[in-house]
Enzyme design. Structure first.
Site, PDB file in Angstrom:
ATOM      1  NE  ARG A 269      15.030 -89.382   8.948  1.00 45.79           N
ATOM      2  CZ  ARG A 269      13.910 -88.958   8.364  1.00 45.79           C
ATOM      3  NH1 ARG A 269      13.571 -87.688   8.413  1.00 45.79           N
ATOM      4  NH2 ARG A 269      13.120 -89.808   7.739  1.00 45.79           N
ATOM      5  CD  GLU A 298      13.402 -86.903  15.689  1.00 44.84           C
ATOM      6  OE1 GLU A 298      13.919 -86.140  14.859  1.00 44.84           O
ATOM      7  OE2 GLU A 298      12.445 -87.656  15.430  1.00 44.84           O
ATOM      8  CG  HIS A 316      10.415 -85.982  12.875  1.00 44.82           C
ATOM      9  ND1 HIS A 316      11.445 -86.894  12.935  1.00 44.82           N
ATOM     10  CD2 HIS A 316      10.138 -85.850  11.562  1.00 44.82           C
ATOM     11  CE1 HIS A 316      11.779 -87.274  11.712  1.00 44.82           C
ATOM     12  NE2 HIS A 316      10.988 -86.660  10.866  1.00 44.82           N
TER      13      HIS A 316
END
Lengths: 350, 419
Positions: A269, A298, A316
């Site tokens: 993450r 993000e 991602h």
């Protein structure tokens, strides 16, 4: 005695067979009716296939159809109907949402990272939580190795170099650094970490790791702290869950320990890494290279990284393949149907 | 007719004031000679540089064309990769040019090698460096290389009959590549010239690069990296899905050292491996196919890691691409001419092939521009072997082979031995 024994002949009579089928039909029909009225809130536009199937099987509510400022109102209006939430890495089920849904029974997380689900609030409320382990392991591990090779061998930058005519005009691309044989340190030796290790071993890479506890069943070298891990490896792969303990676990000290020839790969993450420190280190040359699939905020990525050739930036995409997305969606659907049918959940968190 | 000053420059360069002055004078003289047509086959304009080539070894240019290509290639090479100015090399190298010292054996180079290799060679051998000379290549050879016995070839520079004619004393060629399609082995054998290559030292570098290319193509690493850098993620949302590597059926064309290393790595990703090779290899656990077409029909991915020969030229043709199918991926880390490049471009443009990762091309450094805008195509400038780690190993191997030759000992990585 088996079913073919004469003493069971009564059980195989047409009346009993018909009764059995009728009960089965009724049960299936009842489950289908229950599912049709079972309200499922889809928190984000995760996957078209998942969305279509949820819409077909359940009563689907799409959170993004209401503007962000009116989402509380949207939830209140539909609170009586919503009994499940399907969350994503971007938007899960936080405490506020859980509190606004009094009939919530189950949260289904599209992924293995549970940092967007308030697990404590779910436990307090007796809400079940399911997720999608195993099906995401291979894609994430593949990407981790792909990012390591791409970062060290400058695959993306050399692609750009050729396409902008530099090969003809300026000659050969510069020498790069080999991945094979480099020591790979894995932060978090769960399913994904072990899959990364298995792939890296195929390249002759010695493996070491840091985890909450030592894994006795492996022969990899264990380090009790991420700092020691970073000091003893050349490629550091982040593959652990995001918790309060692991937030910014990759800080300046760890980055400096990894060093100017070190490579950081993050498929965990974004908040695992102190992003400001990382950007500075890459610019200053205190860190050799990085392959990043995740970021602190993000979809926003620090623009200071855009001009660097020693960093790979991907949006991602750790589990973003057609095959795995369908597998994750099917697992979510299987869990929800099991819940409605009062059957054991295939992949519960609790 | 060269002036006294120019003759001094070439024959006794050590007496000239500085390396930079030599460079300027040399370039000026070179340009004068080129404009007059010397070394260009009589034409006034210089011949355009010949790209590094994966030509069929049966097609060889006339000596003048090769020479001009080498001259232009030598002068257009990139600057020292370690940032060192070239002038220091000219100053030190030109001291040995023309001098037939007996302290160190002579080795002819055709083009400027990597700096680390150049420095290692300079310390051990007397290097003949024609690209630093102002005279045309053929005159340089006639003047300095008539007695040279060893040639080190870098950058896949072609070695053909006319070049060998100009080196009557040549007895040994060593190339920095593993492939030897750029060397006329038949002519070398006829002349009793031994040939050595880089053996299998590149295998791991190339194998990992092939895997990196495949992951990039399937998972759209380079394409999504561009997407992020253009700021599209916040504006346009998530990037489209890629394709999973695991369970892909990978067909390897050429299961030699590189192919075997690729196979071993991809097995760990859950791929199933099949192969085509000149002969079946009973010791490997992979499925053998006797033809590339059959291999393609049973594969999702083709990885090319075989040598370029007359038999393998355009081995990946239209029929093979059709057999591979519209979701198929081609990864080429062998030689560009293994693939019918025009057909590949057509298939990619029409969506008849799923994607490609290409490190080599038919007419390097020229690359079909139609490929530049394709997100399912990843390209690189023939540098699967170019790692820092490999450069030092390569130095050691090249020097060891040269030492073996000069000591009349067996070569370490022979391709052709003298009989």
């Amino acid at each position: 005695m088996g079913v073919m024994d004469g003493s069971d002949s009564d059980n195989r009579s047409p009346l009993n067979l018909g009764g059995y089928l009728a009960i089965q039909w009724t049960a299936v029909h009842w489950v289908e009716r229950a599912m049709e009225s079972f309200g499922v809130l889809l928190a984000a536009r995760i996957d078209p296939y998942l969305e279509a199937e949820l819409d077909r099987r359940f009563k689907l509510f799409r959170l993004w159809e209401s503007p962000p400022a009116q989402r509380r109102e949207f939830l209140r209006e539909n609170a009586e109907a919503i009994r499940a939430v399907v969350g994503s890495p971007a938007l899960g089920a936080d405490a506020e949402m859980i509190d606004l849904l009094p009939r919530l029974e189950i949260v289904a997380n599209f992924g293995v990272g549970l940092d967007k689900v308030d697990l404590r609030r779910c436990r307090d409320r007796g809400v079940r939580v399911v997720y999608t382990p195993d099906v995401v392991t291979d894609d994430t591990a593949d990407l981790a190795i792909g990012l390591a090779i791409a970062a060290m061998r400058r695959i993306c930058d050399s692609d750009r170099y050729l396409k902008d005519g530099s090969w003809k005009g300026k000659g050969d691309y510069k020498l790069t650094s080999k991945f094979s044989g480099k020591t790979v340190g894995i932060l978090g030796l769960g399913r994904i970490g072990q899959a990364v290790a298995k792939r890296a071993e195929g390249f002759g890479c010695p493996i070491c790791y840091c985890s909450r506890s030592e894994k006795r069943h492996t022969s990899y070298k264990y380090y009790p702290s991420v700092l020691e891990l970073a000091a003893n490896c050349q490629v550091l792969v982040v593959a652990c869950p995001l918790t309060e303990e692991t937030r910014h676990i990759i800080n300046r000290e760890v980055i400096d320990a990894l060093g100017p020839k070190g490579v950081l790969v993050n498929v965990g993450r974004g908040p695992h890494v102190d992003e400001c420190e990382l950007v500075s280190a890459l610019h200053d040359g205190r860190l050799g290279a990085a392959g990043l699939d995740v970021f602190e905020h993000e979809p926003h990525v620090p623009e200071r990284l855009f001009g660097l050739d020693n960093v790979i930036l991907v949006p991602h995409i750790g589990t973003d393949t057609l095959e795995t997305s369908k597998a994750m969606a099917d697992l979510i659907l299987e869990n929800l149907e099991a819940h409605v049918s009062n059957r054991p959940l295939p992949t519960p968190v609790f | 007719m060269l002036s006294k000053a120019t003759r001094q420059l070439i024959e006794r360069p050590g007496e000239v004031a500085s390396g930079r002055l030599q460079c300027c004078l040399g370039v000026a003289i070179f340009r004068l000679l080129m404009r007059s047509g010397v070394g260009t086959g009589g034409r006034g304009d210089p011949v355009p540089p010949r790209p590094r080539s994966t030509r069929n070894p049966t097609r060889f240019p006339a000596l003048s064309t090769t020479i001009c290509a080498l001259e232009k290639t030598g002068h257009s090479l990139s600057s020292d990769m370690f940032g060192l100015p070239r002038s220091h090399l000219m100053a030190s190298g030109s001291e040995s040019q023309g001098r037939r010292g007996t302290e160190r054996p002579q080795v002819l180079l055709l083009r400027r090698p990597l700096s680390v290799l150049h420095e290692a060679l300079s310390a051990r051998f007397q290097l003949l460096r024609p690209w630093e000379s102002p005279v045309p290549f053929d005159r340089f050879l006639a003047a300095h290389a008539a007695g040279v016995r060893a040639l080190l070839v870098t950058g896949l520079t072609p070695v053909d009959g006319p070049l060998l004619d100009a080196l009557p004393a040549l007895r040994f060629i060593v190339t920095t590549s593993s492939g030897v399609n750029h060397i006329d082995l038949a002519e070398c054998a006829r002349r009793g010239i031994a040939v050595a290559n880089a053996g299998t030292i590149f295998s791991l570098d190339v194998a990992e690069y092939a895997v990196g290319l495949l992951i990039d193509v399937l998972r759209r690493v380079s394409a999504s990296d561009r997407y992020v850098r253009r700021g599209l993620w916040p504006r346009a949302g998530d990037y489209p899905l890629g394709s999973k590597l695991g369970s892909k059926r990978v067909g390897i064309v050429g299961l030699g050292s590189i192919g075997s290393e690729i196979a071993k790595r991809l097995e760990a990703f859950g791929c199933s491996i099949s192969y085509f090779s000149r002969s079946r290899k009973p010791q490997v656990p992979y499925t053998y196919f006797p033809s590339v077409g059959d291999l393609a029909a049973e594969s999702n991915v083709l990885v090319l890691s075989c040598a370029l020969t007359k038999e393998t030229y355009h081995i990946i043709n239209r029929d093979v691409m059709s057999a591979l199918g519209k979701d198929g991926i081609i990864i080429n880390v062998g030689r560009g001419a293994l693939v019918d490049e025009a057909e590949l471009v057509k298939h990619l443009m029409q969506g008849e092939i799923g994607g490609a990762g290409l490190d080599v091309f038919e007419h390097e450094p020229a690359v079909p521009e139609e490929l530049f805008c394709m997100d399912n195509v990843v390209l690189s400038a023939h540098f699967a072997v170019h790692t820092l780690e490999m450069s030092s190993e390569l130095c050691q191997l090249m020097i060891a082979n040269l030492n073996a030759f000069f000591s009349d000992r067996p070569l370490l990585t022979p391709v052709l031995v003298r009989t």
